[in-house]
Design an enzyme around this catalytic site. Structure first.
Site, PDB file in Angstrom:
ATOM      1  N   GLU A 115      11.978  36.775 121.550  1.00 39.33           N
ATOM      2  CA  GLU A 115      10.540  36.673 121.299  1.00 39.33           C
ATOM      3  C   GLU A 115       9.740  36.447 122.570  1.00 39.33           C
ATOM      4  O   GLU A 115      10.136  35.647 123.437  1.00 39.33           O
ATOM      5  CB  GLU A 115      10.272  35.519 120.320  1.00 39.33           C
ATOM      6  CG  GLU A 115       8.804  35.372 119.936  1.00 39.33           C
ATOM      7  CD  GLU A 115       8.555  34.329 118.870  1.00 39.33           C
ATOM      8  OE1 GLU A 115       9.467  33.532 118.594  1.00 39.33           O
ATOM      9  OE2 GLU A 115       7.439  34.319 118.313  1.00 39.33           O
ATOM     10  N   GLU A 132       3.429  33.460 110.227  1.00 40.70           N
ATOM     11  CA  GLU A 132       3.644  32.299 111.088  1.00 40.70           C
ATOM     12  C   GLU A 132       2.288  31.838 111.618  1.00 40.70           C
ATOM     13  O   GLU A 132       1.930  32.053 112.789  1.00 40.70           O
ATOM     14  CB  GLU A 132       4.573  32.650 112.248  1.00 40.70           C
ATOM     15  CG  GLU A 132       5.082  31.430 113.003  1.00 40.70           C
ATOM     16  CD  GLU A 132       5.914  31.785 114.226  1.00 40.70           C
ATOM     17  OE1 GLU A 132       5.516  32.672 114.998  1.00 40.70           O
ATOM     18  OE2 GLU A 132       6.977  31.158 114.425  1.00 40.70           O
TER      19      GLU A 132
HETATM   20  O1  3PY Z   1       6.705  28.412 119.254  1.00 34.57           O
HETATM   21  C1  3PY Z   1       6.237  29.414 118.700  1.00 34.57           C
HETATM   22  O2  3PY Z   1       5.015  29.715 118.731  1.00 34.57           O
HETATM   23  C2  3PY Z   1       7.132  30.282 117.981  1.00 34.57           C
HETATM   24  O3  3PY Z   1       6.710  31.340 117.579  1.00 34.57           O
HETATM   25  C3  3PY Z   1       8.540  29.821 117.781  1.00 34.57           C
HETATM   26  O4  3PY Z   1       9.327  30.780 117.138  1.00 34.57           O
END
Ligand code: 3PY
Length: 285
Positions: free
Chosen positions: A161, A262
């Protein structure tokens, strides 16, 4: 309110991140809360921030909470240090943190595998003052290979990521190309081909990246997508990102994986943070 309705969301599969949503509830109550909001899938950061190898009773209780709620675990972060908090991963940190990450690999893969989870997210870790970045990258490559093999063992992909510079100023993967480079390096070393890009549209937007270009260029190497609006990391429609258009672009680019929600719920309860998505589109088909 932008239209995310069925004709645009057909076939899309949403998964609720229970480490940023429903956090007003105890962890074991969150899968059922996601189900009550109409979802059938959820994802988590590593839930035990002080324990790379948590007690089996705690793992069993969390597994039972997902199973009892009828909610799939679709994604799990490996141990990443104090997250929420100042850390952004442990796998590139020398010494004890690297050892804690290695101890977590089997625990995370076993827990994920026990719930049929198909994606393990390996946050790279912050740069450490006084440590040569090349040394950290060498540690990371070794640990990512171990993580990729563990993911392969349970039939999962390993996610890499990119985070945003503003909120993670010491995190070195601060662009899509930087994350993709690690994806390619891990795949070249293992030969497994199971390392994939985690395309978090919020982080990439915060870094000023051209999201349509990122989607068009990197969807083939993307194993997961996460969304939040920008600015503010809130629900779609609370910022200025054209998220409905971007999801349609992902559809057209052939992305068929999970879309991770998220984002911060805002001032109200998390259950009220999904008005942008018709209830009929929340359950994964
Ligand atoms: O820390 C964050 O913003 C994340 O997306 C962790 O996966």
């Amino acid at each position: 309110m932008t239209d995310f309705s069925t004709d645009q969301a057909a076939g899309r599969r949403y998964t609720v991140n229970l480490s940023i949503l429903f956090t007003e509830l105890p962890l074991l109550e969150r899968p059922a809360a996601a189900a009550a909001a109409g979802f059938t899938a959820a994802e988590l950061w590593w839930p035990w921030i002080d324990a790379p190898e948590p007690p089996s009773a705690e793992r069993d209780a969390l597994k039972g909470a997902f199973e009892d709620a009828g909610v799939r675990l679709t994604g799990l972060n490996f141990y990443a240090g104090r997250l929420p908090g100042p850390d952004r991963g442990a796998l590139s940190l020398p010494g004890e943190e690297s050892e804690r990450f290695r101890a977590n690999i089997a625990a995370a893969a076993d827990f994920a595998g026990s719930l049929g989870c198909g994606a393990l997210n390996a946050l790279y870790g912050n740069r450490v003052d006084g440590t040569d970045p090349a040394e950290q990258d060498a540690i990371a490559l070794t640990n990512l290979q171990l993580a990729a093999r563990a993911a392969d063992r349970i039939g999962a992909v390993l996610l890499i990521e990119a985070l945003n510079r503003a909120e993670s100023p010491r995190y070195p993967l601060a662009s899509a190309p930087a994350a993709i480079e690690v994806v390619d390096r891990v795949n070249a070393e293992t030969g497994l081909g199971n390392a994939r890009f985690l395309m978090d549209l919020y982080h990439l937007a915060m870094n000023g990246e051209d999201l349509p270009t990122v989607i068009d260029r990197y969807t083939p190497r993307t194993g997961h997508v996460q969304i939040a609006d920008n600015p503010g990391r809130g629900a779609p429609g609370t910022g200025s990102l054209p998220l409905a258009d971007l999801l349609r672009r992902l559809d057209k680019a052939g992305y068929g994986g999970w879309i991770g929600l998220e984002y911060k719920p805002g001032d109200g309860p998390s259950a009220a943070a999904f008005d942008w998505l018709p209830p009929a589109d929340r359950a994964a088909r």
